[in-house]
Design an enzyme around this catalytic site. Sequence first.
Site, PDB file in Angstrom:
ATOM      1  N   HIS A  69       0.826  -1.213   0.000  1.00 23.68           N
ATOM      2  CA  HIS A  69       0.000   0.000   0.000  1.00 23.68           C
ATOM      3  C   HIS A  69       0.868   1.276   0.000  1.00 23.68           C
ATOM      4  CE1 HIS A  69      -2.983  -3.077   0.787  1.00 23.68           C
ATOM      5  NE2 HIS A  69      -2.256  -3.459   1.811  1.00 23.68           N
ATOM      6  N   GLU A 106      -1.956   0.279   8.018  1.00 26.54           N
ATOM      7  CA  GLU A 106      -1.132  -0.799   7.469  1.00 26.54           C
ATOM      8  C   GLU A 106       0.011  -0.245   6.637  1.00 26.54           C
ATOM      9  OE1 GLU A 106      -3.204  -3.554   4.922  1.00 26.54           O
ATOM     10  OE2 GLU A 106      -1.365  -4.656   4.457  1.00 26.54           O
ATOM     11  N   HIS A 161       2.806  -7.101   4.502  1.00 26.14           N
ATOM     12  CA  HIS A 161       1.430  -6.667   4.755  1.00 26.14           C
ATOM     13  C   HIS A 161       1.020  -7.024   6.180  1.00 26.14           C
ATOM     14  CE1 HIS A 161       0.022  -5.688   0.598  1.00 26.14           C
ATOM     15  NE2 HIS A 161       1.099  -6.399   0.305  1.00 26.14           N
ATOM     16  N   GLU A 239       1.522 -11.761   5.731  1.00 27.30           N
ATOM     17  CA  GLU A 239       0.533 -11.022   6.513  1.00 27.30           C
ATOM     18  C   GLU A 239       0.994 -11.170   7.956  1.00 27.30           C
ATOM     19  OE1 GLU A 239      -1.858  -9.200   5.426  1.00 27.30           O
ATOM     20  OE2 GLU A 239      -2.384  -9.913   3.430  1.00 27.30           O
TER      21      GLU A 239
HETATM   22 ZN    ZN Z   1      -2.119  -5.271   2.764  1.00 26.85          ZN
END
Ligand code: ZN
Length: 275
Positions: A69, A106, A161, A239
């Site tokens: 992101h 995030e 992430h 993640e």
């Molecule tokens: Zn993400």
Amino acid sequence: MRIHRRGSTAAALALCLGALTACGGGSTPQGQGSSVPPPTSESTTPSGAQKPAEGAALRGRTIVIDPGHNGANGEHPSEINKQVKIGNGSKACDTTGTATNAGYNEHAFTWDVSNRLAKLLKAKGAKVYLTRKNDTSVGPCITERAGLGNRVKADAALSVHADGAPASAHGFHIIEPIAVKGFNAEMVPDAHRLGVALRDAYRAGTGIPYSNYRGKKALDPRDDLGGLNLSKVPKVFIECGNMRNPSEAAKMSNASFRQRIADSLASGFDAYFAS
Ligand code: ZN
């Protein structure tokens, strides 16, 4: 990160679904501890002298770190939602990501962890590229996030992430590629080895458990992510935890714990190259 499920009954677990606004948006002020401290490259060095020095296998390696992101994605929906081809379909150029309930985004988390990790890897002699230069701009598109690793012929690549699942979901997982014919097939076996090495190091170094909602033993193979489909070099996503789970949100919002995350991932890369 953005979750896409293929007809799973567990779809209710996914908060970070397709809609741009579903992951917390990009305009919330970030939490504490975003500054990057000096590297602590010795923190994971074992005391025993029999084994090769930790990190020795990193020397001369080219590694791409992809912080998921970006800070201005939320204010630029038309750019971010532009569809790009990912080999077996199309996907949005990029997404906004999720956030903790307290508003730690995030994108700020991935930027911080990625910079800490890059410093550790560089200190061990690796050549490291990040897919973005700051945490205040837009994108790049997932095509470029994969393309950089291809251009520099990276030995390995990692997309960083954190997830935005329901509060009861917890744990981390690795997303590894499924072969997409004509695109990433050749790198899939090495990506699996990379994923296992990073998983084992992350579990041991952070104490965060395997995900209780995605994958098997924290490995989740997927073929719907452009960042994996378009990569010619061994690449996985991590993640790091669930930002909507209070316990894991507290850890990820803590700068010392983010250093621990970076230390763990650096050890995982070392183990991959040493194997
Ligand atoms: Zn993400």
